[in-house]
Design a protein around this motif. Sequence first.
Motif, PDB file in Angstrom:
ATOM      1  N   ILE A 165       0.775  -0.793  -0.331  1.00  0.00           N
ATOM      2  CA  ILE A 165       0.062   0.219   0.041  1.00  0.00           C
ATOM      3  C   ILE A 165       0.400   1.112   0.011  1.00  0.00           C
ATOM      4  O   ILE A 165       1.972   1.587   0.972  1.00  0.00           O
ATOM      5  N   GLY A 166       0.309   2.275  -1.387  1.00  0.00           N
ATOM      6  CA  GLY A 166       1.228   3.632  -0.906  1.00  0.00           C
ATOM      7  C   GLY A 166       1.126   4.241  -2.186  1.00  0.00           C
ATOM      8  O   GLY A 166       0.347   4.143  -2.624  1.00  0.00           O
ATOM      9  N   ASP A 167       1.589   5.384  -1.992  1.00  0.00           N
ATOM     10  CA  ASP A 167       1.181   6.791  -3.013  1.00  0.00           C
ATOM     11  C   ASP A 167       2.296   7.336  -3.340  1.00  0.00           C
ATOM     12  O   ASP A 167       2.015   7.875  -4.467  1.00  0.00           O
ATOM     13  N   ASP A 180       6.639   3.536  -3.462  1.00  0.00           N
ATOM     14  CA  ASP A 180       6.451   2.327  -3.401  1.00  0.00           C
ATOM     15  C   ASP A 180       5.808   1.550  -4.418  1.00  0.00           C
ATOM     16  O   ASP A 180       5.771   0.461  -4.304  1.00  0.00           O
ATOM     17  N   ILE A 181       5.129   2.342  -5.510  1.00  0.00           N
ATOM     18  CA  ILE A 181       4.529   1.549  -6.433  1.00  0.00           C
ATOM     19  C   ILE A 181       5.941   0.582  -7.409  1.00  0.00           C
ATOM     20  O   ILE A 181       5.665  -0.059  -7.693  1.00  0.00           O
ATOM     21  N   THR A 182       5.663   1.697  -8.077  1.00  0.00           N
ATOM     22  CA  THR A 182       7.679   1.305  -8.638  1.00  0.00           C
ATOM     23  C   THR A 182       8.003  -0.147  -7.630  1.00  0.00           C
ATOM     24  O   THR A 182       8.786  -1.269  -8.485  1.00  0.00           O
ATOM     25  N   GLY A 183       8.612  -0.441  -6.496  1.00  0.00           N
ATOM     26  CA  GLY A 183       8.984  -1.016  -5.529  1.00  0.00           C
ATOM     27  C   GLY A 183       8.671  -2.267  -5.034  1.00  0.00           C
ATOM     28  O   GLY A 183       9.037  -3.371  -5.622  1.00  0.00           O
ATOM     29  N   ALA A 184       7.339  -2.198  -5.528  1.00  0.00           N
ATOM     30  CA  ALA A 184       5.756  -3.898  -4.944  1.00  0.00           C
ATOM     31  C   ALA A 184       6.189  -3.691  -6.546  1.00  0.00           C
ATOM     32  O   ALA A 184       5.836  -5.328  -6.209  1.00  0.00           O
TER      33      ALA A 184
END
Length: 283
Positions: free
Chosen positions: A222-224, A229-233
Motif C-alpha cells: 500500500i502506498g502513494d 512505493d509503486i515502482t518498488g512493489a
Amino acid sequence: MTAAPLAGLSAIADDYDAVLCDVWGVLHNGVAPHPAAVDALTNLRRSGKPVVLLTNAPRPHWSVVAQLDEIGIHREAYDEVVSSGDVVVRHMKEAGYGHVYHLGPERDYCLFEEAGVSFAANADGVDAIVATDLLQRHETPDVYRAHLASLVALDLPFVCANPDLVVERGGHIIHCGGSLARVYEEEGGTALQFGKPHEPVYGLARERVEALKPGASRVLAIGDGLFTDITGANRQGLDVLFITNGIHVDELGSHDEPDTAKVHARLADEGLTAHTFIPKLAW
C-alpha cells in the motif's frame, strides 16, 4: 492489469496474508494522522493479518516508532516498522565506514549513533558521504547543486538514506533526500540507495513478514508514491493498493474522487501497474 477503484481494504483483506504499508502520505501527513487509515490497519491486524510499515525515513525503526507515537498513531495499527535508515545502518556497518560526512538535519543524527559511525559537517578525510534530507524544509535541491558538484569530484561513496523525492507535510510539498541524490547524479555522480524502490529494504521487510507469519506469500503493498512505493512493489511482484490522495493527487482528479482514466493513464505513463486504488486508505 487495469487498476480498479476500491471502497475499502475490507473488500480485499481475505486475498492476502500480510501487508506492507507506506507511512508518510498514507497514515499521516507529517503533522497529523489519517484516522481512517489507522483504523483500517488496526482492523486488518485483528483479522490475523500482520502489518509491516515500510518507510523511507532516514532513521532507525525505533525513531520512526517514536515519531508515530508523537503524531498519535497507536501501535495496534502495525506489527513492525522497517525503514530506509535500518538498511543504511546495515550498509555502513558492512562497508566498514568509520567517519562520514553527513548532509542533513540534526534530527537524523541517530542514524550514525545506531551504526556506531562518527560524522562530520565537512567531507575532509571521510570514508563516505551520507545524505539524509535537506537541512531546511523550505529549501529546494537546486540550492545544493554547486556543493553536490564539488562532492562528486571527491569520488567518495554517496549514500542517500531517504530515496523519497518529495512528501506532503501539513498540506505542503517538501523536498527529501532523494532529490539531493538526483542532483548529485545529474552532476555526474552515482548515488547508493537502499530504501524504496530498491531491493535492500524489501529484503529486510520480507524477513520481518516471514518472522510474523511464516510462509506468507500473498503480500499487498500500500502506498502513494509512484516512484518509490509503486515502482518498488512492481519490481517485487507484489499487488498494489495505490493511494491517490497523496503526493500525486493533483494529477489524478479531486481529493475524494480520483478520475479513473487519469489514474490508469498516469500508471501507464510510468509503465507501472496497480491492482486497486482508493483516495484514502479506509476499512
